[in-house]
Design a protein around this motif. Structure first.
Motif, PDB file in Angstrom:
ATOM      1  N   GLN A  36       0.807  -1.219   0.000  1.00 10.88           N
ATOM      2  CA  GLN A  36       0.000   0.000   0.000  1.00 10.88           C
ATOM      3  C   GLN A  36       0.843   1.273   0.000  1.00 10.88           C
ATOM      4  O   GLN A  36       0.378   2.315  -0.451  1.00 10.88           O
ATOM      5  CB  GLN A  36      -0.954   0.022   1.212  1.00 10.88           C
ATOM      6  CG  GLN A  36      -2.086  -0.967   1.127  1.00 10.88           C
ATOM      7  CD  GLN A  36      -1.719  -2.363   1.647  1.00 10.88           C
ATOM      8  OE1 GLN A  36      -0.565  -2.673   1.910  1.00 10.88           O
ATOM      9  NE2 GLN A  36      -2.715  -3.210   1.776  1.00 10.88           N
ATOM     10  N   CYS A  37       2.072   1.215   0.489  1.00  8.86           N
ATOM     11  CA  CYS A  37       2.928   2.410   0.521  1.00  8.86           C
ATOM     12  C   CYS A  37       3.571   2.703  -0.829  1.00  8.86           C
ATOM     13  O   CYS A  37       4.065   3.798  -1.052  1.00  8.86           O
ATOM     14  CB  CYS A  37       4.010   2.268   1.594  1.00  8.86           C
ATOM     15  SG  CYS A  37       3.321   2.368   3.267  1.00  8.86           S
ATOM     16  N   GLY A 106      -4.346   4.784   5.771  1.00 10.02           N
ATOM     17  CA  GLY A 106      -3.027   5.151   5.272  1.00 10.02           C
ATOM     18  C   GLY A 106      -3.041   4.977   3.779  1.00 10.02           C
ATOM     19  O   GLY A 106      -4.096   4.740   3.170  1.00 10.02           O
ATOM     20  N   PRO A 107      -1.926   5.092   3.181  1.00  5.97           N
ATOM     21  CA  PRO A 107      -0.607   5.281   3.784  1.00  5.97           C
ATOM     22  C   PRO A 107      -0.352   6.731   4.196  1.00  5.97           C
ATOM     23  O   PRO A 107      -0.938   7.648   3.630  1.00  5.97           O
ATOM     24  CB  PRO A 107       0.336   4.866   2.653  1.00  5.97           C
ATOM     25  CG  PRO A 107      -0.424   5.153   1.391  1.00  5.97           C
ATOM     26  CD  PRO A 107      -1.873   4.920   1.733  1.00  5.97           C
ATOM     27  N   VAL A 108       0.506   6.894   5.212  1.00 11.57           N
ATOM     28  CA  VAL A 108       1.003   8.210   5.612  1.00 11.57           C
ATOM     29  C   VAL A 108       2.526   8.161   5.559  1.00 11.57           C
ATOM     30  O   VAL A 108       3.123   7.126   5.852  1.00 11.57           O
ATOM     31  CB  VAL A 108       0.498   8.628   7.010  1.00 11.57           C
ATOM     32  CG1 VAL A 108      -1.006   8.832   6.998  1.00 11.57           C
ATOM     33  CG2 VAL A 108       0.880   7.619   8.088  1.00 11.57           C
ATOM     34  N   TYR A 109       3.143   9.279   5.174  1.00  9.13           N
ATOM     35  CA  TYR A 109       4.583   9.333   4.917  1.00  9.13           C
ATOM     36  C   TYR A 109       5.256  10.448   5.715  1.00  9.13           C
ATOM     37  O   TYR A 109       4.676  11.522   5.869  1.00  9.13           O
ATOM     38  CB  TYR A 109       4.849   9.608   3.433  1.00  9.13           C
ATOM     39  CG  TYR A 109       4.251   8.595   2.498  1.00  9.13           C
ATOM     40  CD1 TYR A 109       4.983   7.484   2.097  1.00  9.13           C
ATOM     41  CD2 TYR A 109       2.956   8.754   2.012  1.00  9.13           C
ATOM     42  CE1 TYR A 109       4.429   6.551   1.221  1.00  9.13           C
ATOM     43  CE2 TYR A 109       2.405   7.825   1.138  1.00  9.13           C
ATOM     44  CZ  TYR A 109       3.144   6.737   0.750  1.00  9.13           C
ATOM     45  OH  TYR A 109       2.596   5.824  -0.107  1.00  9.13           O
ATOM     46  N   VAL A 110       6.503  10.180   6.157  1.00  9.56           N
ATOM     47  CA  VAL A 110       7.333  11.188   6.803  1.00  9.56           C
ATOM     48  C   VAL A 110       8.782  10.949   6.388  1.00  9.56           C
ATOM     49  O   VAL A 110       9.255   9.811   6.416  1.00  9.56           O
ATOM     50  CB  VAL A 110       7.217  11.113   8.348  1.00  9.56           C
ATOM     51  CG1 VAL A 110       8.293  11.934   9.028  1.00  9.56           C
ATOM     52  CG2 VAL A 110       5.846  11.564   8.804  1.00  9.56           C
ATOM     53  N   SER A 111       9.479  12.020   6.019  1.00  8.30           N
ATOM     54  CA  SER A 111      10.919  11.937   5.768  1.00  8.30           C
ATOM     55  C   SER A 111      11.620  11.861   7.111  1.00  8.30           C
ATOM     56  O   SER A 111      11.463  12.754   7.939  1.00  8.30           O
ATOM     57  CB  SER A 111      11.401  13.163   4.996  1.00  8.30           C
ATOM     58  OG  SER A 111      10.863  13.170   3.711  1.00  8.30           O
ATOM     59  N   ALA A 112      12.380  10.800   7.335  1.00 15.02           N
ATOM     60  CA  ALA A 112      13.000  10.620   8.644  1.00 15.02           C
ATOM     61  C   ALA A 112      14.366   9.953   8.555  1.00 15.02           C
ATOM     62  O   ALA A 112      14.801   9.312   9.509  1.00 15.02           O
ATOM     63  CB  ALA A 112      12.074   9.819   9.547  1.00 15.02           C
ATOM     64  N   ALA A 113      15.071  10.114   7.433  1.00 14.49           N
ATOM     65  CA  ALA A 113      16.403   9.529   7.313  1.00 14.49           C
ATOM     66  C   ALA A 113      17.276  10.093   8.422  1.00 14.49           C
ATOM     67  O   ALA A 113      17.292  11.295   8.677  1.00 14.49           O
ATOM     68  CB  ALA A 113      16.997   9.842   5.946  1.00 14.49           C
ATOM     69  N   GLY A 114      17.974   9.218   9.154  1.00 15.17           N
ATOM     70  CA  GLY A 114      18.840   9.644  10.237  1.00 15.17           C
ATOM     71  C   GLY A 114      18.119   9.955  11.530  1.00 15.17           C
ATOM     72  O   GLY A 114      18.729  10.446  12.481  1.00 15.17           O
TER      73      GLY A 114
END
Length: 136
Positions: A36-37, A106-114
């Motif tokens: 789904q993402c 969803g889907p729900v997204y967040v940038s979270a590298a690191g």
């Protein structure tokens, strides 16, 4: 044990997909993550909700640096309250998909590298949240 079976089934499904084989989901695997993402996202963590309601999946795409959450019902049916939520740890606001759904939220997204993430989901009156996980 349900988590181990789901992860094993997920591994079988991924291997079968890579080999070009289609695997039909049995009723016990109805809540397995189904992409789904989107393309490039792989499951990195999951939460089983009580009473076999369903599963919340945390996925990650190395190419985009984004995490994604989707909450999937074990037995889709009449629309009920469902949520998928996600945030970078240390921030105050969740990105959330909330409503009455029959199959998944969803889907729900967040940038979270690191960074670490806080995430979870709801089906009906059952909500589970994980804090400060999947750092990196």
């Amino acid at each position: 044990m349900r988590i181990s079976r789901k992860l094993a089934a997920l591994g079988l499904s991924v291997a079968a997909t890579a080999a070009g084989v289609t695997v039909a989901a049995s009723p016990a695997q109805a809540a397995l993550y189904g992409g789904q993402c989107g393309s490039g996202y792989g499951v990195v963590n999951l939460i089983d909700l009580p009473d076999l309601r369903g599963t919340v999946y945390l996925t990650y795409s190395a190419s985009s640096g984004k995490n994604c959450v989707v909450t999937i019902r074990e037995n889709p049916g009449t629309a009920t309250l469902m949520e998928a939520f996600l945030r970078r740890s240390g921030t105050s606001s969740y990105v959330k998909d909330s409503g009455n759904f029959t199959t998944y939220a969803g889907p729900v997204y967040v940038s979270a590298a690191g960074s670490c993430v806080d995430w979870g989901g709801t089906i009906g009156t059952a909500t589970k949240t994980r804090y400060g996980t999947n750092c990196g």
